[in-house]
Design a protein around this motif. Structure first.
Motif, PDB file in Angstrom:
ATOM      1  N   ALA A 139       0.839  -1.203   0.000  1.00 23.80           N
ATOM      2  CA  ALA A 139       0.000   0.000   0.000  1.00 23.80           C
ATOM      3  C   ALA A 139       0.871   1.250   0.000  1.00 23.80           C
ATOM      4  CB  ALA A 139      -0.941   0.005   1.197  1.00 23.80           C
ATOM      5  N   ALA A 140       1.920   1.255   0.810  1.00 27.63           N
ATOM      6  CA  ALA A 140       2.822   2.406   0.867  1.00 27.63           C
ATOM      7  C   ALA A 140       3.546   2.596  -0.464  1.00 27.63           C
ATOM      8  CB  ALA A 140       3.831   2.233   2.001  1.00 27.63           C
ATOM      9  N   LEU A 141       4.005   1.509  -1.063  1.00 26.18           N
ATOM     10  CA  LEU A 141       4.682   1.604  -2.359  1.00 26.18           C
ATOM     11  C   LEU A 141       3.750   2.172  -3.415  1.00 26.18           C
ATOM     12  CD1 LEU A 141       6.573  -1.816  -2.453  1.00 26.18           C
ATOM     13  CD2 LEU A 141       7.600   0.466  -2.267  1.00 26.18           C
ATOM     14  N   LEU A 142       2.529   1.683  -3.445  1.00 27.90           N
ATOM     15  CA  LEU A 142       1.580   2.135  -4.460  1.00 27.90           C
ATOM     16  C   LEU A 142       1.164   3.585  -4.247  1.00 27.90           C
ATOM     17  CD1 LEU A 142      -0.529  -1.106  -4.884  1.00 27.90           C
ATOM     18  CD2 LEU A 142       1.011  -0.052  -6.583  1.00 27.90           C
ATOM     19  N   ARG A 143       1.083   4.011  -3.008  1.00 26.57           N
ATOM     20  CA  ARG A 143       0.726   5.415  -2.742  1.00 26.57           C
ATOM     21  C   ARG A 143       1.851   6.360  -3.154  1.00 26.57           C
ATOM     22  NH1 ARG A 143      -3.294   6.649   0.921  1.00 26.57           N
ATOM     23  NH2 ARG A 143      -3.111   8.716   0.018  1.00 26.57           N
ATOM     24  N   GLU A 144       3.081   5.852  -3.279  1.00 30.85           N
ATOM     25  CA  GLU A 144       4.173   6.659  -3.835  1.00 30.85           C
ATOM     26  C   GLU A 144       4.014   6.818  -5.342  1.00 30.85           C
ATOM     27  OE1 GLU A 144       8.093   5.399  -2.689  1.00 30.85           O
ATOM     28  OE2 GLU A 144       7.469   5.138  -0.609  1.00 30.85           O
ATOM     29  N   VAL A 145       3.394   5.843  -5.969  1.00 31.60           N
ATOM     30  CA  VAL A 145       3.125   5.908  -7.403  1.00 31.60           C
ATOM     31  C   VAL A 145       1.952   6.844  -7.671  1.00 31.60           C
ATOM     32  CG1 VAL A 145       2.338   4.568  -9.409  1.00 31.60           C
ATOM     33  CG2 VAL A 145       4.071   3.614  -7.862  1.00 31.60           C
ATOM     34  N   CYS A 146       0.875   6.669  -6.897  1.00 29.82           N
ATOM     35  CA  CYS A 146      -0.355   7.436  -7.081  1.00 29.82           C
ATOM     36  C   CYS A 146      -0.998   7.651  -5.721  1.00 29.82           C
ATOM     37  CB  CYS A 146      -1.310   6.679  -8.010  1.00 29.82           C
ATOM     38  SG  CYS A 146      -2.876   7.525  -8.325  1.00 29.82           S
ATOM     39  N   ALA A 147      -1.379   8.886  -5.441  1.00 31.75           N
ATOM     40  CA  ALA A 147      -1.926   9.233  -4.126  1.00 31.75           C
ATOM     41  C   ALA A 147      -3.357   8.756  -3.906  1.00 31.75           C
ATOM     42  CB  ALA A 147      -1.854  10.742  -3.908  1.00 31.75           C
ATOM     43  N   SER A 148      -4.005   8.245  -4.933  1.00 34.27           N
ATOM     44  CA  SER A 148      -5.373   7.762  -4.778  1.00 34.27           C
ATOM     45  C   SER A 148      -5.402   6.438  -4.015  1.00 34.27           C
ATOM     46  CB  SER A 148      -6.029   7.569  -6.148  1.00 34.27           C
ATOM     47  OG  SER A 148      -7.224   6.831  -6.028  1.00 34.27           O
ATOM     48  N   ARG A 149      -6.098   6.434  -2.889  1.00 32.44           N
ATOM     49  CA  ARG A 149      -6.241   5.187  -2.122  1.00 32.44           C
ATOM     50  C   ARG A 149      -7.023   4.147  -2.900  1.00 32.44           C
ATOM     51  NH1 ARG A 149      -8.130   8.568   2.940  1.00 32.44           N
ATOM     52  NH2 ARG A 149      -9.326   9.289   1.192  1.00 32.44           N
ATOM     53  N   ALA A 150      -8.031   4.569  -3.677  1.00 27.05           N
ATOM     54  CA  ALA A 150      -8.835   3.627  -4.465  1.00 27.05           C
ATOM     55  C   ALA A 150      -7.970   2.962  -5.534  1.00 27.05           C
ATOM     56  CB  ALA A 150     -10.023   4.343  -5.101  1.00 27.05           C
ATOM     57  N   TRP A 151      -7.116   3.752  -6.177  1.00 26.07           N
ATOM     58  CA  TRP A 151      -6.226   3.184  -7.196  1.00 26.07           C
ATOM     59  C   TRP A 151      -5.281   2.171  -6.554  1.00 26.07           C
ATOM     60  CZ3 TRP A 151      -0.948   3.015  -7.840  1.00 26.07           C
ATOM     61  CH2 TRP A 151      -0.495   2.581  -9.087  1.00 26.07           C
ATOM     62  N   ALA A 152      -4.665   2.547  -5.456  1.00 27.27           N
ATOM     63  CA  ALA A 152      -3.719   1.657  -4.784  1.00 27.27           C
ATOM     64  C   ALA A 152      -4.403   0.363  -4.340  1.00 27.27           C
ATOM     65  CB  ALA A 152      -3.085   2.368  -3.584  1.00 27.27           C
ATOM     66  N   ALA A 153      -5.601   0.479  -3.799  1.00 26.47           N
ATOM     67  CA  ALA A 153      -6.324  -0.717  -3.347  1.00 26.47           C
ATOM     68  C   ALA A 153      -6.666  -1.631  -4.524  1.00 26.47           C
ATOM     69  CB  ALA A 153      -7.591  -0.304  -2.604  1.00 26.47           C
ATOM     70  N   ALA A 154      -7.084  -1.049  -5.635  1.00 20.89           N
ATOM     71  CA  ALA A 154      -7.447  -1.857  -6.803  1.00 20.89           C
ATOM     72  C   ALA A 154      -6.226  -2.584  -7.369  1.00 20.89           C
ATOM     73  CB  ALA A 154      -8.079  -0.968  -7.879  1.00 20.89           C
ATOM     74  N   VAL A 155      -5.095  -1.898  -7.444  1.00 19.54           N
ATOM     75  CA  VAL A 155      -3.889  -2.537  -7.969  1.00 19.54           C
ATOM     76  C   VAL A 155      -3.394  -3.612  -6.998  1.00 19.54           C
ATOM     77  CG1 VAL A 155      -1.480  -2.160  -8.667  1.00 19.54           C
ATOM     78  CG2 VAL A 155      -3.265  -0.532  -9.382  1.00 19.54           C
ATOM     79  N   ALA A 156      -3.395  -3.322  -5.718  1.00 15.88           N
ATOM     80  CA  ALA A 156      -2.944  -4.305  -4.720  1.00 15.88           C
ATOM     81  C   ALA A 156      -3.826  -5.548  -4.723  1.00 15.88           C
ATOM     82  CB  ALA A 156      -2.912  -3.680  -3.329  1.00 15.88           C
ATOM     83  N   ALA A 157      -5.122  -5.355  -4.937  1.00 19.51           N
ATOM     84  CA  ALA A 157      -6.063  -6.482  -4.894  1.00 19.51           C
ATOM     85  C   ALA A 157      -5.839  -7.492  -6.012  1.00 19.51           C
ATOM     86  CB  ALA A 157      -7.500  -5.960  -4.958  1.00 19.51           C
ATOM     87  N   GLY A 158      -5.172  -7.073  -7.086  1.00 15.88           N
ATOM     88  CA  GLY A 158      -4.943  -7.976  -8.214  1.00 15.88           C
ATOM     89  C   GLY A 158      -3.726  -8.865  -8.081  1.00 15.88           C
TER      90      GLY A 158
END
Length: 188
Positions: A21-40
């Motif tokens: 989650a922390a890594l993805l939030r460095e890519v994009c600040a959207s929590r929804a985007w990070a959650a969707a990418v992590a879920a896959g």
């Protein structure tokens, strides 16, 4: 773009939930985007990860998009100590900085959010031209452009995160991002 699993992708796939989650939030600040990418996860290839990231951008609500834009500093003014923003905005010269910042304010007044552009590989004059052109767009057109630019930025950042050589891949994804003064500064 490589389609096989890289060591970086393997680390991404096996990172714990808070870590990814922390890594993805460095890519994009959207929590929804990070959650969707992590879920896959786990992803079998970098291409699969990038496709999921693009799908996640397409699924962002207006509020999610605003949250993503808030994670970007203004064009011409990367955040101090933010190597990613500095690298992405390296095409902006001193001669363009003042004009970019002034035009960013006009853009923000008109659109209510930061100016977002994938800046990697673009020079200051090219970004100035885009900013001038896009300031006059209607809100729906501009939101569509912002979504496309965010997807490009995320793709480059995500490819770097997993160690893929994005520069050798998709020609349309040559730029990272630029930001405007706004929700947290702009884009970066």
């Amino acid at each position: 773009m490589t389609s096989s699993a890289s060591p970086g992708l393997a680390r991404f796939n096996t990172a714990d939930e808070p870590g990814v989650a922390a890594l993805l939030r460095e890519v994009c600040a959207s929590r929804a985007w990070a959650a969707a990418v992590a879920a896959g996860r786990p992803y079998g290839s970098v291409d699969a990860l990038l496709a999921a990231a693009e799908d996640a951008v397409a699924g962002l609500t207006d509020a999610d998009l605003a949250e993503a834009m808030a994670g970007h500093p203004p064009i011409g003014r990367p955040r101090p100590g933010d190597a990613t923003s500095a690298r992405e905005q390296s095409g902006v010269g001193e001669a363009e900085r003042a004009e970019l910042l002034e035009l960013n304010l006009a853009y923000q007044e008109r659109h209510g959010h930061v100016f977002l552009i994938c800046a990697t590989g673009r020079g200051g004059e090219e970004m100035l031209a885009a900013l001038k052109e896009r300031t006059g767009n209607d809100p729906d057109t501009e939101r569509d452009i912002v979504r496309t630019e965010l997807g490009r930025i995320n793709r480059i950042r995500l490819a770097r995160l997993v160690g893929a050589d994005e520069d050798a891949g998709d020609e349309d994804v040559r730029d990272e991002d630029v930001r405007d003064e706004g929700e947290e500064g702009g884009q970066g």
